[in-house]
Structures are given as C-alpha cells and as structure tokens.
Motif scaffolding. Sequence first.
Motif, PDB file in Angstrom:
ATOM      1  N   ILE A  99     124.717  37.973 105.684  1.00 29.40           N
ATOM      2  CA  ILE A  99     124.949  38.953 104.624  1.00 29.40           C
ATOM      3  C   ILE A  99     125.382  40.275 105.259  1.00 29.40           C
ATOM      4  O   ILE A  99     125.163  40.510 106.442  1.00 29.40           O
ATOM      5  N   SER A 100     126.008  41.116 104.467  1.00 31.06           N
ATOM      6  CA  SER A 100     126.491  42.383 105.009  1.00 31.06           C
ATOM      7  C   SER A 100     125.315  43.340 105.179  1.00 31.06           C
ATOM      8  O   SER A 100     124.259  43.163 104.582  1.00 31.06           O
ATOM      9  N   TYR A 102     125.180  46.251 104.066  1.00 30.43           N
ATOM     10  CA  TYR A 102     124.944  46.862 102.748  1.00 30.43           C
ATOM     11  C   TYR A 102     124.034  45.970 101.898  1.00 30.43           C
ATOM     12  O   TYR A 102     123.090  46.448 101.267  1.00 30.43           O
ATOM     13  N   ASP A 103     124.305  44.653 101.926  1.00 29.44           N
ATOM     14  CA  ASP A 103     123.464  43.714 101.170  1.00 29.44           C
ATOM     15  C   ASP A 103     122.032  43.722 101.692  1.00 29.44           C
ATOM     16  O   ASP A 103     121.075  43.653 100.919  1.00 29.44           O
ATOM     17  N   SER A 106     120.371  46.738 100.534  1.00 30.36           N
ATOM     18  CA  SER A 106     120.149  46.583  99.083  1.00 30.36           C
ATOM     19  C   SER A 106     118.884  45.793  98.785  1.00 30.36           C
ATOM     20  O   SER A 106     118.238  46.011  97.762  1.00 30.36           O
ATOM     21  N   HIS A 124     122.443  52.074  94.132  1.00 28.13           N
ATOM     22  CA  HIS A 124     123.540  52.214  95.096  1.00 28.13           C
ATOM     23  C   HIS A 124     123.409  53.543  95.842  1.00 28.13           C
ATOM     24  O   HIS A 124     123.631  53.619  97.046  1.00 28.13           O
ATOM     25  N   LYS A 159     116.857  49.510 105.510  1.00 29.88           N
ATOM     26  CA  LYS A 159     116.279  48.674 104.440  1.00 29.88           C
ATOM     27  C   LYS A 159     114.958  49.268 103.969  1.00 29.88           C
ATOM     28  O   LYS A 159     114.692  49.400 102.775  1.00 29.88           O
TER      29      LYS A 159
ATOM     30  N   ASN B 211     117.538  35.422  97.909  1.00 33.00           N
ATOM     31  CA  ASN B 211     118.064  36.434  98.823  1.00 33.00           C
ATOM     32  C   ASN B 211     116.956  37.038  99.674  1.00 33.00           C
ATOM     33  O   ASN B 211     117.117  37.235 100.869  1.00 33.00           O
ATOM     34  N   SER B 269     130.097  35.138 103.033  1.00 31.24           N
ATOM     35  CA  SER B 269     128.826  35.827 102.847  1.00 31.24           C
ATOM     36  C   SER B 269     127.746  34.826 102.467  1.00 31.24           C
ATOM     37  O   SER B 269     128.016  33.816 101.840  1.00 31.24           O
ATOM     38  N   ASN B 271     125.113  35.932 100.731  1.00 35.19           N
ATOM     39  CA  ASN B 271     124.409  36.558  99.615  1.00 35.19           C
ATOM     40  C   ASN B 271     124.460  35.622  98.398  1.00 35.19           C
ATOM     41  O   ASN B 271     125.530  35.327  97.875  1.00 35.19           O
ATOM     42  N   ARG B 273     123.908  35.908  95.379  1.00 36.30           N
ATOM     43  CA  ARG B 273     124.464  36.403  94.112  1.00 36.30           C
ATOM     44  C   ARG B 273     125.832  35.763  93.839  1.00 36.30           C
ATOM     45  O   ARG B 273     126.136  35.395  92.715  1.00 36.30           O
TER      46      ARG B 273
END
Lengths: 275, 331
Positions: A99-100, A102-103, A106, A124, A159, B211, B269, B271, B273
């Motif tokens: 995952i990035s 940013y993710d 998040s 955000h 995080k 996640n 990705s 993720n 979602r």
Amino acid sequence: MDRSPVIETRSLCIGYTGRGGRRTVHPGIDVRLFPGELTCLMGRNGAGKSTLLKTLCGLLPALGGEVRIEGRALGSYSPEQLAARIGVVLTERTQAGGISVYDLVSLGRYPHTGFFGTLREEDHAAVRAALETAGIAHKAGCHVAELSDGERQKAFIAKVLAQECPIILLDEPTAFLDVTSRLETMLSLRRLAHERNKAVLLSTHDLDVALQTADRLWLQPACPSDGTPDAGLAGPMVCGTPETLIADGSLERFFGGESIRFDPVSRRLVSRNDR
Amino acid sequence: MHRRAYLALAAALVVLFFLGLVHGAVRIPLRDVLQILFGSYEGRDAWQHIVLESRLPQTVTALLAGASLAVSGLMLQTLFKNPLAGPSILGISDGANLGVAVSMIYFGAASYLTTIMAALVGAAVVLLIILWFSRKVSSNVMLLIIGIMVGYLASSVISILNYHASADKVHQYVMWGMGDFSGVSLAKLPWLAGFSLAGLAGALLLIKPLNALLLGESYATNLGVNVRRARVLILVCTGVLTGVVTAFCGPISFIGLAVPHIARLLLGSANHRHLLPVTLLAGACTALLCSILTVVPGSNNLLPLSAITPIIGAPVIIYVIVNRKNIHYFN
C-alpha cells in the motif's frame, strides 16, 4: 501545564501466559507517564521493555496490579475508545509493503472514520499534516516497500500522528536508523511532546541520544539471566529526569558493570580500564 | 490507476459474458443471442433453448463462482499473511469436497440444499482446524503445509468412502469432482446466486478491518479492531463463498490463489478498498475465460475445468514467485 499523569501503574506485574503457565517478566512496576514530556524507557535486552509497552496499551494483559489511563482502569475502555487514546509504533513486520505511504498513514484515521473507513476532508487534512510533521510527505505516493528503514519508521510515526492520540508509545523507533536520523527522529518526537502536550514514551538502547533529548528516563532492570527468572529478584524501575539520575548515581548503578562505567562528566559509558 | 483497472475489467467482463453465450458446440450469432435475451427472438427453438437453458446459466455460474473464489482467496491471503494462501491450498475446498462426498454417497444427491449444507459444514470444519493450528503454529509457511496436509487427509477419506460406495454413486461423484460450471441449471441458479452474493456483500463490508490487518494483529488491535471478531467474520465469509461454489461446481483450483495476484498487479496496490472489488471482477473474468476455454468447438463434450484453471493460474503464481523481490506487496 496539566501535571496529572496520563498513564499510571500500580504494582503492575508484566509477563506472558502461555502453555507453560505464567512467565513473569517484571513484577511490582509503579510508573507514571506525563503529558508534554518525552520519556525514554531503557534496559538491557530481555529486560521486558516491549512487554511493558504492550501491557501499557492493552496489547498484552497485565498479570497483576493495574494500569490506569487518564484516571480510568485500562480494562474499562472499549477497543475503539482506547484506539483514540493510545497510538503505538511497534517493531513487528507488517504486510503493508503493497500500500502507499498515504494509505498507511490513512489507516491511522481508523478510529475516527465510519464503517467503510471513508476519509472525509478533515481526515485527509490530518493525514497530510501527519506526513508533514513526520517529514515523509515527499514519499506519500510511494509504496511502503520502497522505503528505506528510516523512511519506513517515519511513515509509521506519521501513522501514529494521524491517529491523533494524546499518548504515543514507540518500541525502539530508532533501532535501524543511522546516527543522523536517530537524533532527528528523537528531536521531532520531543517537539511533538512539548508543542502538542502529548505523552511520548519510547524504548531505546541509545543512551547518548536519550540523555540529550529525554525529559524523563525509566530504567528497567533485567531479571537475572541465569536459571528461571525469579520474579522477586528484578529490582524496581528507576524513574527520573536525566539530571537527577546522573546526580544521584542511578545511571552509574544501572549501566555500570565489571568493565564498563558511566562517566557523569562526559555523560557516556566508558571502559573502566581507561581511567 | 484504479479507474483504468475497473474500466478494463468491466469491458472484459461484458465481452467475455457475450462470448460465453455465443461460443459453443453450435455457434449462435450475437444478434440472435441478444434477441433471445431480450425476448424478441422468433427463430429456432433449439437455439433459444441452448442459450437460455444451457449457456446463460453456465456463464452466470462461472461469473459468480469466479468472483466468490477470488474474493475468498484474497481474504485468506490477508488473514494468514501469506500470498500463497487460497481456498484450495488451505484444504478448504477439500473439506467442502468431503462434505459433498459424504452427502452424495450416503444420502444420495437428493436435494441441492443438502449438498450445499454438507459443503458448508465441510468447509467450516477445515477452516476451524486451520484456525486452531494458526494459534499453535506461528510460521505461515508451516500453516500452509498443515493446510495442504488437511487437504490430503480429506481427499484420502473421500477415496476410502468411494471404495465402499456403489459404482453409480461413485461415477456421479467423480463427474462432479472434475469441476464444472455447466452443472447448474436455471432452477438451481438462484441458490448459488443467493449464497454467493451474500458472501460477496459480507466481504465488501470487511474492507476496513482487512486493511488494518495488513499491519498485523497488534497494530490492528491498537487501531480499535476487534481482531478475534474480524477473524471469525472473515472465515465465515470465506467458508460460505468456497463452500457454496464447491457444492455447485465441484472443486476448482487456482482461481482463488492466482486472481488476487492478477488484481494486485493490475491495480498496483494492496489497499482492499479497490483491491477487493477489482479481485471480484477479475475473478469473474478469469472464470468466464476458463469456462469458454472448456468448450471444444464442434463437440458436445466440455473439457474438464480442472484441466483449464491451472493453465491460467500456475504461470501467474510462478511469475509472482520469481519476481517477488520487485513486487511490493511481498515486502
């Protein structure tokens, strides 16, 4: 400044329960963690620093005594409530490589978002602010797997910042970092404690950096390494500001050994033979 | 990136869906197929019958089964922190298989509901065994091997049952065991669709905890996830999806294992979602493609599905393993 502790333990006994019964790592811990301070937890390998951190945030059950978070017993918090009070950065491996950044950051918003985890504008904003504060905003679009150890640590700190908890616990956040990043990370955590009145507790082996940055030290003595760990033999935790602990000889007693002593002038561990 | 993935898969799904209706022992032109579907067809009764009674249920079955197995595989890979987990690898399909074998050989394949329930129970039992071992064995590779062993055990029990069963029941069971999207009639389809869609809906509701589980159980707990409950929900969902597909289509390998990887590579990705919906669509597409490939032009016989899915799945897994250093979600 608010001087009531955010975490307080009373005769806390930490350890594990497993097939072989209970294994006490450290009994009778009485510590208090204050907001607005950077506290460093120090101790030899196997002293139980990770066990203590995990017990303080409820990831491990206490074997005895109690942990109080902001005046209430740890057990009285629901998982969601606790998630909004205490954030952790651990040493364990994750599967987050795909995952990035940013993710990942998040995910810190987890306790604040609804059933589907959809991020609102304020979430955000919190993620972006956390990325900036942790100094990893330039890597927001990268996969976590692409980061260096130092950058990964920063991402996980971001995080925990996005989680917006008043209490932050970090298990050896500087372990894999180079000298510069170590000091940078510690200074940014110290700023966080001072400027946002957060209670930051981290474990580290880096005495140098800890003495430069910590407001308070917790020295956790190890159980005798030979034979079965006898609960009664682990000494009490020693807590205080670096200045006090240097002045009253606690650091010398804690770190001093047959060939090593703590030199209060240079504030370093030195060899006894160099005298 | 995710918009492109959705668009590509949606387009592929539509193309494959109609290809599945057009392509077969008899080639029926697309225009006639469309007319038959919309009820305005006034041509040969035989074609109408083929499309509505045979090809449409087979196509819809493939679509549902593929989506279900792929989503099961994804959830298992995340839950067991192992990119090589999947419903057939962990022995869950074999558990469902055993359930079906017991119900077919001892009770006859009297009602679909019996078969479905037997498959669900079989899948659930294996899931519980794996879950129990996952508490004892910390290494995921070891857990995978235990899953494979449980699968072998289930298979050997099936063989022993077959030995004692009458020949026609064994034949019926063996045919089922080849894996087949064409065995579901229009009348049975609502059963498959009901369970399958319920399981898929459940999976979509689990996106948030899935996640969090990427960070491991400690981090997930610290984020407020009730890990024990999440784990049970994921396993129930997986059990329903794998169980119902196995009950209707027989054991189908590789789709659950390989499609999540295709989806991750496509999406770039992990993720959930977007990964979960993309896996769902990719699963449906892959199974449709496999279903189309089972058709031998000019013949009324279908190739067994178990001969086709590895041709698609195995290269994907080999590619992923060989390139794992460059693939982000392994690290």
